[in-house]
Scaffold this motif. Structure first.
Motif, PDB file in Angstrom:
ATOM      1  N   ALA A 205      -7.231 -69.733  27.929  1.00  0.00           N
ATOM      2  CA  ALA A 205      -7.786 -68.423  28.296  1.00  0.00           C
ATOM      3  C   ALA A 205      -9.284 -68.313  28.032  1.00  0.00           C
ATOM      4  CB  ALA A 205      -7.053 -67.329  27.531  1.00  0.00           C
ATOM      5  N   ASN A 206      -9.874 -69.279  27.312  1.00  0.00           N
ATOM      6  CA  ASN A 206     -11.314 -69.204  27.015  1.00  0.00           C
ATOM      7  C   ASN A 206     -11.735 -67.798  26.581  1.00  0.00           C
ATOM      8  OD1 ASN A 206     -11.533 -71.600  29.449  1.00  0.00           O
ATOM      9  ND2 ASN A 206     -12.670 -71.940  27.569  1.00  0.00           N
ATOM     10  N   THR A 207     -10.995 -67.212  25.631  1.00  0.00           N
ATOM     11  CA  THR A 207     -11.315 -65.936  24.961  1.00  0.00           C
ATOM     12  C   THR A 207     -11.133 -64.684  25.838  1.00  0.00           C
ATOM     13  OG1 THR A 207     -13.710 -65.744  25.452  1.00  0.00           O
ATOM     14  CG2 THR A 207     -13.125 -67.167  23.618  1.00  0.00           C
ATOM     15  N   ALA A 208     -10.344 -64.757  26.904  1.00  0.00           N
ATOM     16  CA  ALA A 208     -10.295 -63.650  27.878  1.00  0.00           C
ATOM     17  C   ALA A 208      -9.399 -62.475  27.488  1.00  0.00           C
ATOM     18  CB  ALA A 208      -9.858 -64.193  29.235  1.00  0.00           C
TER      19      ALA A 208
ATOM     20  N   LEU B  58      -8.174 -65.283  22.296  1.00  0.00           N
ATOM     21  CA  LEU B  58      -9.056 -64.213  21.815  1.00  0.00           C
ATOM     22  C   LEU B  58     -10.470 -64.722  21.538  1.00  0.00           C
ATOM     23  CD1 LEU B  58      -6.587 -62.572  19.224  1.00  0.00           C
ATOM     24  CD2 LEU B  58      -6.828 -62.119  21.687  1.00  0.00           C
ATOM     25  N   PRO B  59     -11.430 -63.796  21.387  1.00  0.00           N
ATOM     26  CA  PRO B  59     -12.796 -64.202  21.071  1.00  0.00           C
ATOM     27  C   PRO B  59     -12.854 -65.116  19.839  1.00  0.00           C
ATOM     28  CG  PRO B  59     -12.750 -61.907  21.685  1.00  0.00           C
ATOM     29  CD  PRO B  59     -11.321 -62.344  21.607  1.00  0.00           C
ATOM     30  N   GLU B  60     -13.858 -65.960  19.814  1.00  0.00           N
ATOM     31  CA  GLU B  60     -13.872 -67.041  18.809  1.00  0.00           C
ATOM     32  C   GLU B  60     -13.896 -66.541  17.371  1.00  0.00           C
ATOM     33  OE1 GLU B  60     -15.991 -66.482  21.288  1.00  0.00           O
ATOM     34  OE2 GLU B  60     -17.922 -67.463  20.959  1.00  0.00           O
ATOM     35  N   ALA B  61     -14.535 -65.386  17.121  1.00  0.00           N
ATOM     36  CA  ALA B  61     -14.628 -64.914  15.737  1.00  0.00           C
ATOM     37  C   ALA B  61     -13.335 -64.253  15.263  1.00  0.00           C
ATOM     38  CB  ALA B  61     -15.788 -63.930  15.607  1.00  0.00           C
ATOM     39  N   ASP B  62     -12.404 -63.985  16.176  1.00  0.00           N
ATOM     40  CA  ASP B  62     -11.206 -63.221  15.803  1.00  0.00           C
ATOM     41  C   ASP B  62     -10.078 -64.118  15.276  1.00  0.00           C
ATOM     42  OD1 ASP B  62      -9.480 -61.205  15.334  1.00  0.00           O
ATOM     43  OD2 ASP B  62      -9.200 -60.605  17.426  1.00  0.00           O
ATOM     44  N   ILE B  63     -10.303 -64.667  14.087  1.00  0.00           N
ATOM     45  CA  ILE B  63      -9.315 -65.575  13.491  1.00  0.00           C
ATOM     46  C   ILE B  63      -8.048 -64.798  13.102  1.00  0.00           C
ATOM     47  CG2 ILE B  63      -8.896 -67.224  11.612  1.00  0.00           C
ATOM     48  CD1 ILE B  63     -10.970 -68.132  13.713  1.00  0.00           C
ATOM     49  N   ILE B  64      -8.257 -63.637  12.483  1.00  0.00           N
ATOM     50  CA  ILE B  64      -7.087 -62.834  12.079  1.00  0.00           C
ATOM     51  C   ILE B  64      -6.286 -62.407  13.317  1.00  0.00           C
ATOM     52  CG2 ILE B  64      -6.369 -60.650  10.980  1.00  0.00           C
ATOM     53  CD1 ILE B  64      -7.390 -62.684   8.962  1.00  0.00           C
TER      54      ILE B  64
ATOM     55  N   GLU C 132     -12.678 -72.742  21.008  1.00  0.00           N
ATOM     56  CA  GLU C 132     -14.001 -72.185  20.695  1.00  0.00           C
ATOM     57  C   GLU C 132     -14.142 -71.779  19.225  1.00  0.00           C
ATOM     58  OE1 GLU C 132     -12.359 -71.694  23.541  1.00  0.00           O
ATOM     59  OE2 GLU C 132     -13.667 -71.036  25.183  1.00  0.00           O
ATOM     60  N   SER C 133     -13.054 -71.327  18.596  1.00  0.00           N
ATOM     61  CA  SER C 133     -13.131 -70.863  17.199  1.00  0.00           C
ATOM     62  C   SER C 133     -13.416 -71.983  16.204  1.00  0.00           C
ATOM     63  CB  SER C 133     -11.802 -70.237  16.762  1.00  0.00           C
ATOM     64  OG  SER C 133     -11.553 -69.041  17.450  1.00  0.00           O
ATOM     65  N   LEU C 134     -13.089 -73.226  16.571  1.00  0.00           N
ATOM     66  CA  LEU C 134     -13.184 -74.320  15.592  1.00  0.00           C
ATOM     67  C   LEU C 134     -14.518 -75.045  15.729  1.00  0.00           C
ATOM     68  CD1 LEU C 134      -9.594 -75.854  16.015  1.00  0.00           C
ATOM     69  CD2 LEU C 134     -10.336 -74.005  14.478  1.00  0.00           C
ATOM     70  N   VAL C 135     -15.411 -74.813  14.765  1.00  0.00           N
ATOM     71  CA  VAL C 135     -16.719 -75.461  14.850  1.00  0.00           C
ATOM     72  C   VAL C 135     -17.014 -76.360  13.653  1.00  0.00           C
ATOM     73  CG1 VAL C 135     -17.757 -73.770  16.421  1.00  0.00           C
ATOM     74  CG2 VAL C 135     -17.852 -73.383  13.962  1.00  0.00           C
ATOM     75  N   SER C 136     -16.082 -76.457  12.717  1.00  0.00           N
ATOM     76  CA  SER C 136     -16.282 -77.342  11.563  1.00  0.00           C
ATOM     77  C   SER C 136     -14.935 -77.606  10.910  1.00  0.00           C
ATOM     78  CB  SER C 136     -17.186 -76.671  10.525  1.00  0.00           C
ATOM     79  OG  SER C 136     -16.509 -75.543   9.985  1.00  0.00           O
ATOM     80  N   ALA C 137     -14.892 -78.615  10.056  1.00  0.00           N
ATOM     81  CA  ALA C 137     -13.651 -78.920   9.333  1.00  0.00           C
ATOM     82  C   ALA C 137     -13.316 -77.770   8.377  1.00  0.00           C
ATOM     83  CB  ALA C 137     -13.794 -80.234   8.578  1.00  0.00           C
ATOM     84  N   ARG C 138     -14.356 -77.223   7.731  1.00  0.00           N
ATOM     85  CA  ARG C 138     -14.087 -76.137   6.780  1.00  0.00           C
ATOM     86  C   ARG C 138     -13.482 -74.912   7.476  1.00  0.00           C
ATOM     87  NH1 ARG C 138     -18.283 -74.455   2.268  1.00  0.00           N
ATOM     88  NH2 ARG C 138     -17.701 -76.569   1.751  1.00  0.00           N
ATOM     89  N   GLY C 139     -14.054 -74.523   8.605  1.00  0.00           N
ATOM     90  CA  GLY C 139     -13.536 -73.375   9.341  1.00  0.00           C
ATOM     91  C   GLY C 139     -12.136 -73.638   9.872  1.00  0.00           C
ATOM     92  N   THR C 140     -11.887 -74.891  10.246  1.00  0.00           N
ATOM     93  CA  THR C 140     -10.542 -75.248  10.734  1.00  0.00           C
ATOM     94  C   THR C 140      -9.526 -75.107   9.603  1.00  0.00           C
ATOM     95  OG1 THR C 140     -11.542 -76.786  12.301  1.00  0.00           O
ATOM     96  CG2 THR C 140      -9.185 -77.051  11.873  1.00  0.00           C
TER      97      THR C 140
END
Ligand code: NPG
Length: 376
Positions: free
Chosen positions: A198-201, A225-231, A248-256
């Protein structure tokens, strides 16, 4: 580990027309304006080796905040000066040296990739043996853009099934989702692996709607969902039976690691460019293996440079789902490498030549080059 001196760096822009327009929920593209990075490394014995990297940034900041002109600017004015002032380097030191400069993972990844390619070529080592991969082929999936009519979509899907692709990924957006998936599932039968992107749609409130996808037995729903919306993704994962996959949400190992901990990431799409390079991509792979999270390798319409390196990465054991590593002809009539990725029996051969696994077609590369900047 050998240390190298960074010599000349060349930034090349190439114009690559796509064989057909590719539409996602964030826009349609009919050509790629791609930034390539060529580095020359001098080894301790004085020998000089060149290496190439490919930056996956698009022309506009529509997929992520990065865009190709910005990537070129930050490489030229910030990343390279920082690397040069740090002295000798190798692929493993690039990320740490650049870590004090925030963001710009695609630009950083392109430099690290070029350094890694040169470093591997200088010792005639393949990327596959550097990573310790053992698989010789990987299953090939295809990503299919949004089509205006279901008939057109079914025509495209049938073509890719005939080409042998073992997994179908459909781009979706509100208004082009449930009916499209239902029609495709009926066409390909119950057993062909199918997933959507969905590429955040969508929005948090779309849970009930996305539940309508559950009956189609799909592998995953990617980045609803939008990349910042992890919850929000964690909430959707609890509401929808089809596994939620993050891109899109995953930009590092720590964030993953955080996204997994929060229940937002049931499957991970790993794209080396998005996460700052192949070495961070391997760290995310290793993390997901320990957390029992299936991973697959995404694509950014790469040329033969990135496509070869992605095929090697995807041979790591945690990549248990087919990736978006299609034949180069899926997007390009002619590639800039002499040995483009092809599919045979639904699979891609893992390259084993020294470096990242490609040889450039220099004459064609020159033909498609629109700008070259040389930096000393
Ligand atoms: O096979 O390289 C490929 C394309 C895979 O669909 C694909 N990529 O969001 O994952 C994505 C998507 C995309 C990336 C689309 C960049 C457009 C640009």
């Amino acid at each position: 580990m050998t240390n190298f001196q960074l010599g000349l760096v060349e930034l090349r822009r190439i114009a690559m027309p796509l064989v057909s327009p590719f539409r996602t929920s964030f826009g349609s593209q009919s050509a790629r304006d791609i930034l390539l990075v060529r580095v020359e490394l001098t080894a301790e014995d004085g020998s000089v080796t060149e290496g190439w990297g490919e930056c996956v940034a698009l022309s506009e900041p529509s997929y992520s905040p990065e865009y190709v002109e910005g990537a070129q600017h930050v490489i030229e004015h910030h990343l390279l000066p920082r690397l040069r002032s740090a002295g000798r380097l190798d692929a493993a030191s690039v990320g740490a040296t650049l870590a004090k400069l925030h963001g710009h993972p695609m630009a950083k990844a392109a430099i690290e990739m070029a350094v890694l390619d040169a470093q591997l070529r200088s010792t005639e080592t393949s990327f596959a043996s550097y990573l310790g991969t053992t698989r010789t082929t990987i299953p090939s999936g295809v990503s299919i853009g949004i089509h205006n009519s279901i008939d057109d979509l079914l025509g495209s899907v049938q073509g890719y099934v005939d080409d042998g692709y073992v997994r179908i990924k459909l781009k979706i957006e509100p208004g082009s989702d449930i009916e499209h998936v239902a029609a495709v599932r009926e066409l390909i039968g119950p057993d062909t692996p199918l997933q959507v992107d969905a590429n955040t749609a969508y929005r948090r409130t779309d849970g009930q709607h996305l539940r309508e996808l559950d009956p189609f037995n799909m592998l995953l729903i990617e980045q609803p969902l939008p990349e910042a919306d992890i919850i929000g993704h964690a909430m959707l994962a609890a509401e929808v039976d089809t596994p939620i996959c993050l891109d899109e949400s995953l930009v590092s190992a720590r964030g993953t690691a955080d996204a997994i901990e929060l229940g937002a990431c049931e499957i991970a799409n790993i794209k080396p460019g998005r996460v700052g390079g192949y070495l961070e991509a391997v760290r995310i792979h290793d993390l997901c293996v320990t957390k029992d999270i299936p991973v697959w390798c995404g694509g950014m319409l790469e040329t033969g440079i990135g496509r070869a390196a992605n095929a090697v990465l995807a041979a790591l054991p945690g990549f248990t789902l087919p990736g978006d590593i299609s034949a180069s002809t899926r997007f390009y009539a002619r590639d800039i490498v002499i040995d483009p990725i092809t599919i045979s029996d639904g699979h891609v051969k893992v390259p084993t030549s020294p470096g990242l696994g490609f040889e450039l077609d220099k004459a064609f590369l020159d033909q498609v080059t629109t700008r070259t900047t040389t930096l000393h």
